[in-house]
Write a protein that holds these residues in place. Structure first.
Motif, PDB file in Angstrom:
ATOM      1  N   LEU A 110      17.951  54.986 -25.845  1.00  0.00           N
ATOM      2  CA  LEU A 110      18.349  54.634 -27.209  1.00  0.00           C
ATOM      3  C   LEU A 110      19.660  55.342 -27.523  1.00  0.00           C
ATOM      4  CD1 LEU A 110      17.979  53.399 -30.031  1.00  0.00           C
ATOM      5  CD2 LEU A 110      16.526  55.378 -30.586  1.00  0.00           C
ATOM      6  N   ILE A 111      20.679  54.553 -27.836  1.00  0.00           N
ATOM      7  CA  ILE A 111      21.967  55.090 -28.234  1.00  0.00           C
ATOM      8  C   ILE A 111      22.156  54.698 -29.695  1.00  0.00           C
ATOM      9  CG2 ILE A 111      24.447  55.036 -27.807  1.00  0.00           C
ATOM     10  CD1 ILE A 111      23.656  54.391 -24.833  1.00  0.00           C
ATOM     11  N   LYS A 112      22.089  55.692 -30.556  1.00  0.00           N
ATOM     12  CA  LYS A 112      22.086  55.432 -31.995  1.00  0.00           C
ATOM     13  C   LYS A 112      23.480  55.050 -32.493  1.00  0.00           C
ATOM     14  CE  LYS A 112      17.894  57.922 -33.000  1.00  0.00           C
ATOM     15  NZ  LYS A 112      17.254  58.887 -33.901  1.00  0.00           N
ATOM     16  N   LYS A 113      23.584  54.790 -33.797  1.00  0.00           N
ATOM     17  CA  LYS A 113      24.812  54.223 -34.355  1.00  0.00           C
ATOM     18  C   LYS A 113      26.010  55.163 -34.213  1.00  0.00           C
ATOM     19  CE  LYS A 113      24.068  55.796 -39.042  1.00  0.00           C
ATOM     20  NZ  LYS A 113      23.976  55.491 -40.438  1.00  0.00           N
ATOM     21  N   LYS A 114      27.161  54.523 -34.039  1.00  0.00           N
ATOM     22  CA  LYS A 114      28.465  55.178 -33.972  1.00  0.00           C
ATOM     23  C   LYS A 114      28.519  56.282 -32.913  1.00  0.00           C
ATOM     24  CE  LYS A 114      32.297  56.676 -36.743  1.00  0.00           C
ATOM     25  NZ  LYS A 114      32.656  57.716 -37.661  1.00  0.00           N
ATOM     26  N   VAL A 115      28.191  55.898 -31.681  1.00  0.00           N
ATOM     27  CA  VAL A 115      28.310  56.795 -30.527  1.00  0.00           C
ATOM     28  C   VAL A 115      29.484  56.322 -29.679  1.00  0.00           C
ATOM     29  CG1 VAL A 115      27.202  57.517 -28.368  1.00  0.00           C
ATOM     30  CG2 VAL A 115      25.887  57.473 -30.498  1.00  0.00           C
ATOM     31  N   TRP A 116      30.299  57.262 -29.256  1.00  0.00           N
ATOM     32  CA  TRP A 116      31.448  56.984 -28.388  1.00  0.00           C
ATOM     33  C   TRP A 116      31.155  57.598 -27.034  1.00  0.00           C
ATOM     34  CZ3 TRP A 116      36.933  59.370 -29.512  1.00  0.00           C
ATOM     35  CH2 TRP A 116      37.827  58.972 -28.522  1.00  0.00           C
ATOM     36  N   ILE A 117      31.130  56.767 -26.003  1.00  0.00           N
ATOM     37  CA  ILE A 117      30.846  57.211 -24.640  1.00  0.00           C
ATOM     38  C   ILE A 117      32.152  57.137 -23.847  1.00  0.00           C
ATOM     39  CG2 ILE A 117      29.517  56.767 -22.547  1.00  0.00           C
ATOM     40  CD1 ILE A 117      27.385  55.463 -24.415  1.00  0.00           C
ATOM     41  N   GLY A 118      32.612  58.296 -23.361  1.00  0.00           N
ATOM     42  CA  GLY A 118      33.882  58.373 -22.640  1.00  0.00           C
ATOM     43  C   GLY A 118      33.822  57.739 -21.262  1.00  0.00           C
ATOM     44  N   CYS A 119      34.967  57.684 -20.589  1.00  0.00           N
ATOM     45  CA  CYS A 119      35.052  57.016 -19.291  1.00  0.00           C
ATOM     46  C   CYS A 119      34.280  57.772 -18.209  1.00  0.00           C
ATOM     47  CB  CYS A 119      36.502  56.829 -18.883  1.00  0.00           C
ATOM     48  SG  CYS A 119      37.428  58.325 -18.590  1.00  0.00           S
ATOM     49  N   GLU A 120      33.751  56.990 -17.275  1.00  0.00           N
ATOM     50  CA  GLU A 120      33.061  57.475 -16.085  1.00  0.00           C
ATOM     51  C   GLU A 120      31.831  58.325 -16.391  1.00  0.00           C
ATOM     52  OE1 GLU A 120      35.948  59.036 -13.334  1.00  0.00           O
ATOM     53  OE2 GLU A 120      36.913  57.076 -13.171  1.00  0.00           O
ATOM     54  N   VAL A 121      31.115  57.971 -17.447  1.00  0.00           N
ATOM     55  CA  VAL A 121      29.880  58.654 -17.829  1.00  0.00           C
ATOM     56  C   VAL A 121      28.696  57.971 -17.154  1.00  0.00           C
ATOM     57  CG1 VAL A 121      28.311  59.045 -19.796  1.00  0.00           C
ATOM     58  CG2 VAL A 121      30.751  59.561 -20.003  1.00  0.00           C
ATOM     59  N   LEU A 122      27.688  58.770 -16.803  1.00  0.00           N
ATOM     60  CA  LEU A 122      26.420  58.271 -16.276  1.00  0.00           C
ATOM     61  C   LEU A 122      25.316  58.697 -17.232  1.00  0.00           C
ATOM     62  CD1 LEU A 122      24.552  57.076 -14.068  1.00  0.00           C
ATOM     63  CD2 LEU A 122      24.669  59.307 -12.923  1.00  0.00           C
ATOM     64  N   ILE A 123      24.570  57.725 -17.775  1.00  0.00           N
ATOM     65  CA  ILE A 123      23.433  58.005 -18.661  1.00  0.00           C
ATOM     66  C   ILE A 123      22.182  57.508 -17.962  1.00  0.00           C
ATOM     67  CG2 ILE A 123      22.368  57.507 -20.899  1.00  0.00           C
ATOM     68  CD1 ILE A 123      25.226  57.152 -22.004  1.00  0.00           C
ATOM     69  N   LEU A 124      21.205  58.421 -17.821  1.00  0.00           N
ATOM     70  CA  LEU A 124      19.999  58.102 -17.065  1.00  0.00           C
ATOM     71  C   LEU A 124      18.786  57.914 -17.972  1.00  0.00           C
ATOM     72  CD1 LEU A 124      20.550  60.472 -14.013  1.00  0.00           C
ATOM     73  CD2 LEU A 124      20.973  58.014 -14.169  1.00  0.00           C
ATOM     74  N   LYS A 125      17.715  57.461 -17.396  1.00  0.00           N
ATOM     75  CA  LYS A 125      16.501  57.035 -18.107  1.00  0.00           C
ATOM     76  C   LYS A 125      15.956  58.072 -19.077  1.00  0.00           C
ATOM     77  CE  LYS A 125      13.599  58.509 -14.288  1.00  0.00           C
ATOM     78  NZ  LYS A 125      12.711  58.097 -13.238  1.00  0.00           N
ATOM     79  N   GLY A 126      15.399  57.553 -20.173  1.00  0.00           N
ATOM     80  CA  GLY A 126      14.708  58.386 -21.142  1.00  0.00           C
ATOM     81  C   GLY A 126      15.596  59.064 -22.168  1.00  0.00           C
ATOM     82  N   VAL A 127      16.904  58.829 -22.130  1.00  0.00           N
ATOM     83  CA  VAL A 127      17.840  59.534 -23.002  1.00  0.00           C
ATOM     84  C   VAL A 127      17.904  58.881 -24.383  1.00  0.00           C
ATOM     85  CG1 VAL A 127      20.317  59.967 -23.360  1.00  0.00           C
ATOM     86  CG2 VAL A 127      19.256  60.500 -21.163  1.00  0.00           C
ATOM     87  N   ILE A 128      17.964  59.736 -25.412  1.00  0.00           N
ATOM     88  CA  ILE A 128      18.278  59.323 -26.778  1.00  0.00           C
ATOM     89  C   ILE A 128      19.529  60.089 -27.180  1.00  0.00           C
ATOM     90  CG2 ILE A 128      17.573  59.322 -29.201  1.00  0.00           C
ATOM     91  CD1 ILE A 128      14.645  59.252 -28.194  1.00  0.00           C
ATOM     92  N   ILE A 129      20.551  59.362 -27.642  1.00  0.00           N
ATOM     93  CA  ILE A 129      21.776  59.992 -28.123  1.00  0.00           C
ATOM     94  C   ILE A 129      21.832  59.770 -29.630  1.00  0.00           C
ATOM     95  CG2 ILE A 129      24.294  60.050 -28.016  1.00  0.00           C
ATOM     96  CD1 ILE A 129      24.052  58.987 -25.124  1.00  0.00           C
ATOM     97  N   GLU A 130      21.887  60.863 -30.375  1.00  0.00           N
ATOM     98  CA  GLU A 130      21.903  60.796 -31.839  1.00  0.00           C
ATOM     99  C   GLU A 130      23.189  60.150 -32.353  1.00  0.00           C
ATOM    100  OE1 GLU A 130      19.955  61.129 -34.410  1.00  0.00           O
ATOM    101  OE2 GLU A 130      18.259  61.676 -33.149  1.00  0.00           O
ATOM    102  N   HIS A 131      23.146  59.741 -33.607  1.00  0.00           N
ATOM    103  CA  HIS A 131      24.269  59.047 -34.236  1.00  0.00           C
ATOM    104  C   HIS A 131      25.505  59.945 -34.343  1.00  0.00           C
ATOM    105  CE1 HIS A 131      23.969  61.110 -38.154  1.00  0.00           C
ATOM    106  NE2 HIS A 131      22.663  61.133 -37.906  1.00  0.00           N
ATOM    107  N   ASP A 132      26.670  59.296 -34.335  1.00  0.00           N
ATOM    108  CA  ASP A 132      27.964  59.951 -34.538  1.00  0.00           C
ATOM    109  C   ASP A 132      28.312  60.978 -33.463  1.00  0.00           C
ATOM    110  OD1 ASP A 132      28.992  58.920 -37.290  1.00  0.00           O
ATOM    111  OD2 ASP A 132      26.866  59.379 -37.616  1.00  0.00           O
ATOM    112  N   CYS A 133      27.768  60.819 -32.269  1.00  0.00           N
ATOM    113  CA  CYS A 133      28.087  61.731 -31.167  1.00  0.00           C
ATOM    114  C   CYS A 133      29.171  61.147 -30.279  1.00  0.00           C
ATOM    115  CB  CYS A 133      26.845  61.999 -30.315  1.00  0.00           C
ATOM    116  SG  CYS A 133      25.686  63.132 -31.100  1.00  0.00           S
ATOM    117  N   VAL A 134      29.808  62.026 -29.515  1.00  0.00           N
ATOM    118  CA  VAL A 134      30.767  61.652 -28.489  1.00  0.00           C
ATOM    119  C   VAL A 134      30.262  62.232 -27.178  1.00  0.00           C
ATOM    120  CG1 VAL A 134      33.138  61.919 -27.662  1.00  0.00           C
ATOM    121  CG2 VAL A 134      32.700  61.623 -30.117  1.00  0.00           C
ATOM    122  N   ILE A 135      30.275  61.413 -26.132  1.00  0.00           N
ATOM    123  CA  ILE A 135      29.921  61.886 -24.795  1.00  0.00           C
ATOM    124  C   ILE A 135      31.226  62.003 -24.013  1.00  0.00           C
ATOM    125  CG2 ILE A 135      28.568  61.477 -22.715  1.00  0.00           C
ATOM    126  CD1 ILE A 135      26.892  61.868 -25.325  1.00  0.00           C
ATOM    127  N   ALA A 136      31.549  63.208 -23.574  1.00  0.00           N
ATOM    128  CA  ALA A 136      32.824  63.484 -22.908  1.00  0.00           C
ATOM    129  C   ALA A 136      32.931  62.750 -21.575  1.00  0.00           C
ATOM    130  CB  ALA A 136      32.974  64.992 -22.688  1.00  0.00           C
TER     131      ALA A 136
END
Length: 167
Positions: A110-136
């Motif tokens: 689950l990737i919540k609202k207004k999330v920015w995921i940067g280049c070459e990121v790997l997201i694996l099973k079971g992850v929840i990313i809270e709203h308004d976050c940035v993944i480097a």
């Protein structure tokens, strides 16, 4: 009902070739679009039987996102996904113990609202990313990112808090 658009292979990211970038779409499950969605050049989507992918309104991927869904991957509204990002809610193969019990079950993402995921990121099973976050860029995310308005780096390390970002 308001009309909206879904674009696949859109955009002009100069580091990717119009001639060689190809998108693939394998859907044996359910894919839902809740509004405008732009999937960039070279996007690869695989949705397995009984799986669900859901895109919130104003979803943007710039190029080469690989999305492998065995169970459920949900993006809420206003998410931005950069290039060469891989998101997988399962391992696409089974690992079993000596008594034939699966040890690597798929888990929803689950990737919540207004999330920015940067280049070459790997997201694996079971992850929840809270709203308004940035993944480097170049991060591997294996656990929940639980604090809103935070920049997360490799292996869920909190890099900055109390941030905002604008498209």
């Amino acid at each position: 009902v308001k009309p909206f658009t879904v674009k696949i292979g859109f955009g002009n990211v100069n580091i990717f070739s119009d001639k060689y970038e190809r998108s693939t779409w394998v859907n044996n499950g359910t894919i839902i679009f809740n509004g405008k969605c732009n999937l960039g050049k070279g996007v690869k989507i695989s949705c397995s039987i009984d799986a669900k992918i859901e895109f919130g309104s104003n979803f943007v991927n710039t190029a080469r996102m690989t999305l492998v869904c065995v169970k459920s991957v949900i993006f809420e509204d206003d998410c931005l996904v950069s290039w060469n990002v891989t998101i997988m809610d399962g391992d696409t193969h089974k690992i079993v113990s000596s008594d034939d019990v699966a040890t690597n079950e798929s888990k929803p993402i689950l990737i919540k609202k207004k999330v920015w995921i940067g280049c070459e990121v790997l997201i694996l099973k079971g992850v929840i990313i809270e709203h308004d976050c940035v993944i480097a860029a170049k991060s591997i995310i294996t656990k929940n990112c639980t604090i809103p308005n935070t920049v997360y780096g490799n292996f869920n390390k909190q890099l900055h808090d109390n941030i905002t970002w604008h498209v």
